[in-house]
Design a protein around this motif. Structure first.
Motif, PDB file in Angstrom:
ATOM      1  N   SER A  92       5.807  25.403  45.848  1.00 22.28           N
ATOM      2  CA  SER A  92       4.566  24.620  45.811  1.00 22.28           C
ATOM      3  C   SER A  92       4.601  23.680  44.618  1.00 22.28           C
ATOM      4  CB  SER A  92       3.345  25.534  45.754  1.00 22.28           C
ATOM      5  OG  SER A  92       3.378  26.328  44.604  1.00 22.28           O
ATOM      6  N   ARG A 141      -0.594  21.822  42.867  1.00 21.94           N
ATOM      7  CA  ARG A 141      -1.204  22.957  43.552  1.00 21.94           C
ATOM      8  C   ARG A 141      -1.272  24.177  42.635  1.00 21.94           C
ATOM      9  NH1 ARG A 141      -4.123  20.300  47.033  1.00 21.94           N
ATOM     10  NH2 ARG A 141      -2.900  19.162  48.542  1.00 21.94           N
ATOM     11  N   TYR A 151      -4.706  25.974  41.713  1.00 22.77           N
ATOM     12  CA  TYR A 151      -4.873  27.415  41.904  1.00 22.77           C
ATOM     13  C   TYR A 151      -5.445  28.059  40.634  1.00 22.77           C
ATOM     14  CZ  TYR A 151      -3.517  32.320  42.338  1.00 22.77           C
ATOM     15  OH  TYR A 151      -3.529  33.692  42.361  1.00 22.77           O
ATOM     16  N   ARG A 192      -6.678  31.038  49.055  1.00 23.18           N
ATOM     17  CA  ARG A 192      -7.177  30.525  50.336  1.00 23.18           C
ATOM     18  C   ARG A 192      -7.552  29.046  50.236  1.00 23.18           C
ATOM     19  NH1 ARG A 192      -9.662  34.548  54.189  1.00 23.18           N
ATOM     20  NH2 ARG A 192      -8.881  36.561  53.518  1.00 23.18           N
ATOM     21  N   ASN A 196      -4.284  26.964  49.866  1.00 21.21           N
ATOM     22  CA  ASN A 196      -3.551  26.941  51.137  1.00 21.21           C
ATOM     23  C   ASN A 196      -4.242  26.054  52.161  1.00 21.21           C
ATOM     24  OD1 ASN A 196      -1.451  28.556  50.270  1.00 21.21           O
ATOM     25  ND2 ASN A 196      -2.430  30.447  50.948  1.00 21.21           N
ATOM     26  N   ARG A 248      -3.469  22.515  51.216  1.00 16.64           N
ATOM     27  CA  ARG A 248      -2.076  22.212  51.579  1.00 16.64           C
ATOM     28  C   ARG A 248      -1.974  21.917  53.070  1.00 16.64           C
ATOM     29  NH1 ARG A 248       1.449  26.341  51.194  1.00 16.64           N
ATOM     30  NH2 ARG A 248       3.192  24.906  51.114  1.00 16.64           N
ATOM     31  N   SER A 300       2.051  22.165  54.468  1.00 17.62           N
ATOM     32  CA  SER A 300       2.473  23.481  54.951  1.00 17.62           C
ATOM     33  C   SER A 300       3.104  23.343  56.336  1.00 17.62           C
ATOM     34  CB  SER A 300       1.294  24.441  54.998  1.00 17.62           C
ATOM     35  OG  SER A 300       0.332  23.980  55.903  1.00 17.62           O
TER      36      SER A 300
END
Length: 107
Positions: free
Chosen positions: A5, A9, A13, A36, A39, A42, A48
């Motif tokens: 990642s 990101r 996070y 969550r 993700n 992403r 992803s």
């Protein structure tokens, strides 16, 4: 965070995790919320391999957070009010509903 990642990101996070912990979430719950959210972001931006329909079509997490902030039509969420009551050590907070929490916090 998944392997590979981006640094952006990773920062996102950590920021989300720290914010959740400041609101009174446990470390485990804060990590879950952060993972969550990142993700989902992403998936929305095509970073992803797979993405659920709700990740792509649902309102973005950053917009949803802004809609439920302190200035929204309903004001802060129950969890936000409860966390503040916990920080202020308000007695009987666990038995209070959202309106009662607002009154006890002077909102």
């Amino acid at each position: 965070m998944p392997r590979g990642s981006s640094a952006k990101r990773e920062r996102q996070y950590e920021h989300i995790k720290e914010s959740a912990q400041e609101r009174g979430e446990s470390k485990k719950r804060a990590e879950e919320i952060a993972a969550r959210t990142v993700n989902k972001e992403r998936a929305r931006s095509g970073e992803s391999r797979t993405a659920s329909k709700s990740s792509i079509e649902d309102m973005s997490s950053s917009r949803r957070g802004g809609k439920r902030s302190h200035s929204g039509s309903e004001g802060p969420t129950y969890d936000q009010l409860y966390a503040e009551a916990q920080r202020r050590n308000i007695h009987g907070r666990s038995a209070m509903n959202k309106d009662e929490l607002k009154r006890s916090l002077g909102r």
